[in-house]
Design a protein around this motif. Structure first.
Motif, PDB file in Angstrom:
ATOM      1  N   CYS A 253      43.761  40.458  30.753  1.00 17.29           N
ATOM      2  CA  CYS A 253      45.133  40.343  31.244  1.00 17.29           C
ATOM      3  C   CYS A 253      45.895  39.513  30.219  1.00 17.29           C
ATOM      4  N   SER A 254      46.502  40.194  29.266  1.00 14.91           N
ATOM      5  CA  SER A 254      47.173  39.506  28.163  1.00 14.91           C
ATOM      6  C   SER A 254      48.258  38.557  28.651  1.00 14.91           C
ATOM      7  N   ALA A 255      48.991  38.963  29.693  1.00 15.28           N
ATOM      8  CA  ALA A 255      50.093  38.139  30.186  1.00 15.28           C
ATOM      9  C   ALA A 255      49.608  36.791  30.709  1.00 15.28           C
ATOM     10  N   ALA A 256      48.367  36.737  31.196  1.00 16.20           N
ATOM     11  CA  ALA A 256      47.824  35.492  31.747  1.00 16.20           C
ATOM     12  C   ALA A 256      46.818  34.831  30.815  1.00 16.20           C
ATOM     13  N   GLY A 257      46.652  35.394  29.620  1.00 18.08           N
ATOM     14  CA  GLY A 257      45.702  34.809  28.669  1.00 18.08           C
ATOM     15  C   GLY A 257      44.251  34.976  29.088  1.00 18.08           C
ATOM     16  N   LEU A 258      43.969  36.017  29.867  1.00 15.76           N
ATOM     17  CA  LEU A 258      42.606  36.254  30.323  1.00 15.76           C
ATOM     18  C   LEU A 258      41.954  37.344  29.486  1.00 15.76           C
ATOM     19  N   PHE A 259      40.802  37.038  28.928  1.00 20.08           N
ATOM     20  CA  PHE A 259      39.993  38.055  28.248  1.00 20.08           C
ATOM     21  C   PHE A 259      38.548  37.600  28.288  1.00 20.08           C
ATOM     22  N   GLU A 260      37.712  38.384  28.931  1.00 19.47           N
ATOM     23  CA  GLU A 260      36.312  38.001  29.072  1.00 19.47           C
ATOM     24  C   GLU A 260      35.430  39.240  28.996  1.00 19.47           C
ATOM     25  N   ILE A 261      34.352  39.098  28.230  1.00 20.19           N
ATOM     26  CA  ILE A 261      33.346  40.157  28.121  1.00 20.19           C
ATOM     27  C   ILE A 261      32.030  39.613  28.658  1.00 20.19           C
ATOM     28  N   LEU A 262      31.446  40.324  29.626  1.00 22.35           N
ATOM     29  CA  LEU A 262      30.137  39.965  30.156  1.00 22.35           C
ATOM     30  C   LEU A 262      29.119  41.007  29.708  1.00 22.35           C
ATOM     31  N   ARG A 263      28.072  40.550  29.039  1.00 26.25           N
ATOM     32  CA  ARG A 263      26.982  41.445  28.689  1.00 26.25           C
ATOM     33  C   ARG A 263      26.093  41.638  29.919  1.00 26.25           C
ATOM     34  N   LEU A 264      25.678  42.862  30.148  1.00 30.85           N
ATOM     35  CA  LEU A 264      24.915  43.192  31.342  1.00 30.85           C
ATOM     36  C   LEU A 264      23.513  43.665  30.981  1.00 30.85           C
ATOM     37  N   SER A 265      22.562  43.361  31.849  1.00 30.59           N
ATOM     38  CA  SER A 265      21.174  43.775  31.612  1.00 30.59           C
ATOM     39  C   SER A 265      20.931  45.220  32.011  1.00 30.59           C
TER      40      SER A 265
ATOM     41  N   GLU B  73      54.445  54.333  36.824  1.00 31.10           N
ATOM     42  CA  GLU B  73      55.581  54.336  37.750  1.00 31.10           C
ATOM     43  C   GLU B  73      55.494  53.208  38.772  1.00 31.10           C
ATOM     44  N   GLN B  74      54.306  52.707  39.007  1.00 31.94           N
ATOM     45  CA  GLN B  74      54.133  51.635  39.984  1.00 31.94           C
ATOM     46  C   GLN B  74      54.104  50.255  39.331  1.00 31.94           C
ATOM     47  N   LEU B  75      54.289  50.203  38.026  1.00 35.07           N
ATOM     48  CA  LEU B  75      54.194  48.943  37.288  1.00 35.07           C
ATOM     49  C   LEU B  75      55.560  48.486  36.795  1.00 35.07           C
ATOM     50  N   THR B  76      55.727  47.187  36.679  1.00 33.76           N
ATOM     51  CA  THR B  76      56.939  46.652  36.067  1.00 33.76           C
ATOM     52  C   THR B  76      56.828  46.779  34.551  1.00 33.76           C
ATOM     53  N   HIS B  77      57.936  46.582  33.873  1.00 28.43           N
ATOM     54  CA  HIS B  77      57.916  46.656  32.409  1.00 28.43           C
ATOM     55  C   HIS B  77      56.954  45.622  31.834  1.00 28.43           C
ATOM     56  N   GLU B  78      56.967  44.410  32.389  1.00 30.98           N
ATOM     57  CA  GLU B  78      56.092  43.343  31.886  1.00 30.98           C
ATOM     58  C   GLU B  78      54.619  43.701  32.097  1.00 30.98           C
ATOM     59  N   GLN B  79      54.321  44.281  33.240  1.00 27.55           N
ATOM     60  CA  GLN B  79      52.933  44.668  33.510  1.00 27.55           C
ATOM     61  C   GLN B  79      52.465  45.757  32.555  1.00 27.55           C
ATOM     62  N   LYS B  80      53.337  46.742  32.296  1.00 28.47           N
ATOM     63  CA  LYS B  80      52.970  47.819  31.369  1.00 28.47           C
ATOM     64  C   LYS B  80      52.743  47.286  29.964  1.00 28.47           C
ATOM     65  N   GLU B  81      53.613  46.386  29.514  1.00 33.11           N
ATOM     66  CA  GLU B  81      53.458  45.825  28.168  1.00 33.11           C
ATOM     67  C   GLU B  81      52.172  45.013  28.060  1.00 33.11           C
ATOM     68  N   SER B  82      51.854  44.276  29.122  1.00 29.91           N
ATOM     69  CA  SER B  82      50.614  43.493  29.116  1.00 29.91           C
ATOM     70  C   SER B  82      49.392  44.404  29.049  1.00 29.91           C
ATOM     71  N   LEU B  83      49.418  45.496  29.814  1.00 28.45           N
ATOM     72  CA  LEU B  83      48.289  46.422  29.814  1.00 28.45           C
ATOM     73  C   LEU B  83      48.136  47.126  28.471  1.00 28.45           C
ATOM     74  N   LYS B  84      49.250  47.428  27.813  1.00 28.15           N
ATOM     75  CA  LYS B  84      49.170  48.022  26.473  1.00 28.15           C
ATOM     76  C   LYS B  84      48.505  47.039  25.501  1.00 28.15           C
ATOM     77  N   SER B  85      48.865  45.766  25.634  1.00 29.19           N
ATOM     78  CA  SER B  85      48.230  44.742  24.788  1.00 29.19           C
ATOM     79  C   SER B  85      46.743  44.619  25.110  1.00 29.19           C
ATOM     80  N   ASP B  86      46.420  44.774  26.395  1.00 27.39           N
ATOM     81  CA  ASP B  86      45.008  44.727  26.789  1.00 27.39           C
ATOM     82  C   ASP B  86      44.212  45.842  26.109  1.00 27.39           C
ATOM     83  N   LEU B  87      44.762  47.048  26.114  1.00 28.45           N
ATOM     84  CA  LEU B  87      44.070  48.184  25.485  1.00 28.45           C
ATOM     85  C   LEU B  87      43.855  47.930  23.999  1.00 28.45           C
ATOM     86  N   GLU B  88      44.872  47.381  23.340  1.00 30.04           N
ATOM     87  CA  GLU B  88      44.748  47.094  21.907  1.00 30.04           C
ATOM     88  C   GLU B  88      43.686  46.020  21.659  1.00 30.04           C
TER      89      GLU B  88
END
Length: 219
Positions: free
Chosen positions: A100-112, A62-77
């Motif tokens: 953040c799919s809308a901004a082309g951001l995807f990063e995984i950091l391995r942690l010790s 409810e607090q997100l725009t349509h574009e933000q929701k679609e981006s987050l769904k893509s992030d989950l996938e």
């Protein structure tokens, strides 16, 4: 050796990421081998994380725009697909994932070490849980006596043996007299030569990449 992808540059780049008004999904996966040593256990933890993230997206909708929701769904996938392929899990005790799919951001950091934190949706990567995990630094340990020496290098979590020095130094004896004094001086000279040799070996091994610190142990 335990993996640790945290560096000052990577954290700085993430902190300065410009996502242009989109939302970033930050996830923290526990891979502690004491709890999740087997593939089924890890799969269960991954499903639990994705379920919690999906629930968060629905709760925030409810607090997100349509574009933000679609981006987050893509992030989950994207996260589900990457983790399903085992991305980044080798040698890690935890993962920090920023998407953040809308901004082309995807990063995984391995942690010790694992991070216990719920998924976060925010205006940028949520880095606070990583503040207690330091950058992986290089350390060396030299264990030396009058005859041998062993050099180990690595991180604070794990060390690998790099070099072994074994010089043919003589042992002391106690026969007394003039010959004893001469022999003792000769034995001491052997030990000094051995320590000099150890120093040269250690220097050659470390000079191309100086460590953050060196620990020396001996009798």
């Amino acid at each position: 050796m335990q993996a640790n992808d945290i560096t000052r540059d990577r954290l700085r780049r993430l902190a300065e990421a410009d996502v242009g008004g989109a939302k970033v999904l930050s996830l923290f996966l526990n891979l502690d081998p004491r709890e999740f040593a087997t593939p089924p256990a890890r799969s269960t933890e991954i499903r639990s994380l994705l379920d919690r993230a999906g629930r968060l997206v629905r709760e925030e909708s409810e607090q997100l725009t349509h574009e933000q929701k679609e981006s987050l769904k893509s992030d989950l996938e994207r996260v589900a697909a990457e983790l399903g392929n085992g991305a980044g899990t080798k040698g890690a005790h935890g993962l920090a994932i920023f998407s953040c799919s809308a901004a082309g951001l995807f990063e995984i950091l391995r942690l010790s070490e694992p991070v216990d934190h719920e998924p976060v949706i925010s205006d940028g990567p949520y880095l606070a849980p990583l503040s207690t995990i330091g950058e992986a630094g290089k350390w060396c340990v030299v264990l030396v006596n009058r005859r041998t020496a062993r050099l180990f290098c690595g991180s604070s979590q794990s060390l690998d043996e790099i070099a072994l020095v074994d010089d043919a130094t003589r042992n002391k004896h106690d026969q007394g007299g003039w010959s004893q004094a001469n022999y003792q001086r000769s034995v001491d000279k052997d030990a000094q030569d051995h320590l000099k040799h150890v120093g040269e070996v250690v220097f050659l091994q470390m000079k191309s990449e100086l460590p953050d610190g060196v620990l020396v142990g001996g009798p």
